[in-house]
Design a protein around this motif. Structure first.
Motif, PDB file in Angstrom:
ATOM      1  N   UNK A 211      14.819  -9.585  -1.695  1.00 14.58           N
ATOM      2  CA  UNK A 211      16.273  -9.581  -1.675  1.00 14.58           C
ATOM      3  C   UNK A 211      16.918  -8.220  -1.790  1.00 14.58           C
ATOM      4  N   UNK A 212      16.113  -7.142  -1.877  1.00 11.49           N
ATOM      5  CA  UNK A 212      16.691  -5.800  -2.015  1.00 11.49           C
ATOM      6  C   UNK A 212      15.750  -4.762  -1.414  1.00 11.49           C
ATOM      7  N   UNK A 213      16.064  -4.205  -0.234  1.00 11.52           N
ATOM      8  CA  UNK A 213      15.191  -3.204   0.387  1.00 11.52           C
ATOM      9  C   UNK A 213      14.961  -1.978  -0.494  1.00 11.52           C
ATOM     10  N   UNK A 214      15.927  -1.649  -1.351  1.00 11.10           N
ATOM     11  CA  UNK A 214      15.790  -0.458  -2.188  1.00 11.10           C
ATOM     12  C   UNK A 214      14.659  -0.591  -3.205  1.00 11.10           C
ATOM     13  N   UNK A 215      14.341  -1.808  -3.618  1.00  9.55           N
ATOM     14  CA  UNK A 215      13.254  -1.989  -4.571  1.00  9.55           C
ATOM     15  C   UNK A 215      11.930  -1.520  -3.958  1.00  9.55           C
ATOM     16  N   UNK A 216      11.667  -1.949  -2.720  1.00  7.09           N
ATOM     17  CA  UNK A 216      10.432  -1.548  -2.057  1.00  7.09           C
ATOM     18  C   UNK A 216      10.476  -0.073  -1.674  1.00  7.09           C
ATOM     19  N   UNK A 217      11.639   0.404  -1.234  1.00  4.06           N
ATOM     20  CA  UNK A 217      11.767   1.826  -0.892  1.00  4.06           C
ATOM     21  C   UNK A 217      11.493   2.702  -2.108  1.00  4.06           C
ATOM     22  N   UNK A 218      12.026   2.310  -3.259  1.00  2.00           N
ATOM     23  CA  UNK A 218      11.799   3.055  -4.487  1.00  2.00           C
ATOM     24  C   UNK A 218      10.324   3.042  -4.870  1.00  2.00           C
ATOM     25  N   UNK A 219       9.674   1.880  -4.704  1.00  2.94           N
ATOM     26  CA  UNK A 219       8.247   1.775  -5.008  1.00  2.94           C
ATOM     27  C   UNK A 219       7.433   2.678  -4.090  1.00  2.94           C
ATOM     28  N   UNK A 220       7.735   2.689  -2.803  1.00  9.01           N
ATOM     29  CA  UNK A 220       7.003   3.541  -1.867  1.00  9.01           C
ATOM     30  C   UNK A 220       7.192   5.014  -2.205  1.00  9.01           C
ATOM     31  N   UNK A 221       8.411   5.371  -2.613  1.00  9.49           N
ATOM     32  CA  UNK A 221       8.690   6.747  -2.988  1.00  9.49           C
ATOM     33  C   UNK A 221       7.820   7.179  -4.171  1.00  9.49           C
ATOM     34  N   UNK A 222       7.688   6.303  -5.160  1.00 12.48           N
ATOM     35  CA  UNK A 222       6.865   6.619  -6.326  1.00 12.48           C
ATOM     36  C   UNK A 222       5.373   6.596  -5.974  1.00 12.48           C
ATOM     37  N   UNK A 223       4.977   5.625  -5.143  1.00 19.35           N
ATOM     38  CA  UNK A 223       3.580   5.524  -4.727  1.00 19.35           C
ATOM     39  C   UNK A 223       3.134   6.759  -3.960  1.00 19.35           C
ATOM     40  N   UNK A 224       4.036   7.312  -3.146  1.00 16.60           N
ATOM     41  CA  UNK A 224       3.690   8.495  -2.367  1.00 16.60           C
ATOM     42  C   UNK A 224       3.255   9.643  -3.256  1.00 16.60           C
ATOM     43  N   UNK A 225       3.854   9.736  -4.421  1.00 19.20           N
ATOM     44  CA  UNK A 225       3.528  10.822  -5.351  1.00 19.20           C
ATOM     45  C   UNK A 225       2.300  10.489  -6.186  1.00 19.20           C
ATOM     46  N   UNK A 226       2.312   9.323  -6.809  1.00 19.28           N
ATOM     47  CA  UNK A 226       1.276   8.995  -7.785  1.00 19.28           C
ATOM     48  C   UNK A 226      -0.077   8.685  -7.148  1.00 19.28           C
ATOM     49  N   UNK A 227      -0.081   7.987  -6.009  1.00 17.68           N
ATOM     50  CA  UNK A 227      -1.363   7.615  -5.407  1.00 17.68           C
ATOM     51  C   UNK A 227      -2.146   8.832  -4.935  1.00 17.68           C
ATOM     52  N   UNK A 228      -1.419   9.914  -4.605  1.00 14.70           N
ATOM     53  CA  UNK A 228      -2.103  11.127  -4.173  1.00 14.70           C
ATOM     54  C   UNK A 228      -2.692  11.935  -5.310  1.00 14.70           C
ATOM     55  N   UNK A 229      -2.270  11.631  -6.541  1.00 12.64           N
ATOM     56  CA  UNK A 229      -2.753  12.389  -7.702  1.00 12.64           C
ATOM     57  C   UNK A 229      -3.920  11.712  -8.411  1.00 12.64           C
ATOM     58  N   UNK A 230      -4.079  10.403  -8.206  1.00 16.07           N
ATOM     59  CA  UNK A 230      -5.052   9.630  -8.973  1.00 16.07           C
ATOM     60  C   UNK A 230      -6.099   9.048  -8.030  1.00 16.07           C
ATOM     61  N   UNK A 231      -7.359   9.226  -8.369  1.00 15.94           N
ATOM     62  CA  UNK A 231      -8.454   8.722  -7.542  1.00 15.94           C
ATOM     63  C   UNK A 231      -8.588   7.211  -7.676  1.00 15.94           C
ATOM     64  N   UNK A 232      -9.022   6.593  -6.582  1.00 15.64           N
ATOM     65  CA  UNK A 232      -9.409   5.188  -6.577  1.00 15.64           C
ATOM     66  C   UNK A 232     -10.876   5.159  -6.166  1.00 15.64           C
ATOM     67  N   UNK A 233     -11.765   5.129  -7.140  1.00 15.26           N
ATOM     68  CA  UNK A 233     -13.193   5.291  -6.879  1.00 15.26           C
ATOM     69  C   UNK A 233     -13.728   4.191  -5.976  1.00 15.26           C
ATOM     70  N   UNK A 234     -13.331   2.943  -6.232  1.00 16.20           N
ATOM     71  CA  UNK A 234     -13.826   1.826  -5.421  1.00 16.20           C
ATOM     72  C   UNK A 234     -13.390   1.968  -3.968  1.00 16.20           C
ATOM     73  N   UNK A 235     -12.158   2.416  -3.739  1.00 17.07           N
ATOM     74  CA  UNK A 235     -11.675   2.603  -2.365  1.00 17.07           C
ATOM     75  C   UNK A 235     -12.415   3.739  -1.678  1.00 17.07           C
TER      76      UNK A 235
END
Length: 294
Positions: A211-235
């Motif tokens: 019901x709110x595109x900004x919720x997902x946009x905000x999540x993607x914005x945060x994911x772009x930063x955090x996912x690049x800093x933290x390893x995902x060993x299984x992946x």
């Protein structure tokens, strides 16, 4: 379902043609190639969800063990007119999520511990809605089949080195070697192109579900930063599953856009911002350092 069956037929034919080009008139090899492709399709249809969840050490949760996540997912599933999927948590600090399953009645959503710790409730809702959209549109089956058959083509290219048609190869020895290299690349490009298109569609459908595109946009914005800093060993150990996540879990440097499993996050955010009709930069909601999920 029709798109899925057409994709299965096209990818199976591609495996057969690759076998023919690699092995010449070795009819048995081509027959085995096609049978192998059908076998991989059958395995992918029935077992891919369980296999992927095991690869990432996903742990099932329910209404008792994860009440907030369960209630939120159940509410959005009802709004989307689809069954409640099984829920899993992956014990990795990288914020991410994926969906899997052969159909909406047999599907699962897996979120990482890092997602729950670093995202607001609204951002988690946006991510889960995105994954529900994949399930509703049956993208999980489509992307799993393309991944499986892309792997089948790669394996056939390796088999051709030992079981090829010898001097009867239609392309000659040099051409066959080139085909061994190019066929898996072509299959991988098709897989990645399909994945990128499905991400845009899941973003739009997910925004409608929560019901709110900004919720997902905000999540993607945060994911772009955090996912690049933290390893995902299984992946990192299972890179063939990278296209299933909402953002790429792998840490790759200078990867050409042709081989990217996901569209650029900036473009995805821009499309969501267009949907919301908002202007200016994206400002994620405030949150405590421990996140809203404990």
């Amino acid at each position: 379902m029709m798109r899925t069956f057409m994709l299965m037929a096209a990818m199976t034919a591609f495996v057969g043609v690759a076998g023919l080009m690699l092995a010449g008139e070795a009819g048995l090899f081509v027959a085995l190639a096609i049978a192998f492709a059908f076998g991989m399709n059958f395995f992918a249809y029935w077992n891919s969800d369980k296999a992927v969840l095991r690869m990432h050490g996903a742990r099932p949760v329910d209404q008792r063990t994860a009440p907030e996540l369960w209630e939120m997912t159940a509410s959005m599933a009802r709004l989307a007119g689809m069954p409640m999927p099984a829920l899993y948590i992956i014990e990795t600090e990288q914020p991410n999520a994926f969906a899997t399953g052969r159909n909406p009645e047999n599907a699962a959503v897996a979120v990482t511990r890092g997602l729950l710790r670093n995202m607001t409730r609204e951002e988690v809702a946006g991510v889960v809605a995105h994954e529900l959209a994949h399930i509703k549109n049956r993208d999980t089956l489509t992307m799993t089949i393309t991944a499986t058959l892309a792997g089948a083509v790669s394996m056939l290219a390796n088999f051709a080195i030992f079981f090829g048609g010898g001097r009867h190869r239609p392309l000659g020895m040099i051409g066959s070697i080139a085909m061994m290299i190019l066929a898996p690349m072509a299959a991988a490009i098709v897989q990645m192109a399909i994945s990128r298109v499905r991400e845009y569609e899941a973003d739009a459908e997910g925004a409608a579900i929560c019901g709110n595109p900004d919720w997902l946009a905000s999540a993607l914005n945060r994911l772009a930063v955090l996912s690049g800093r933290i390893d995902n060993i299984a992946a990192e150990r299972n890179p063939g599953t990278a296209h299933m996540f909402i953002v790429n879990p792998l840490h790759m440097q200078a990867v050409d856009s042709l081989f990217a499993t996901h569209p650029p996050i900036e473009k995805r955010i821009a499309e969501l911002r267009k949907m919301s009709g908002a202007s200016g930069g994206l400002r994620p909601a405030r949150q405590s350092s421990s996140g809203p999920w404990g």
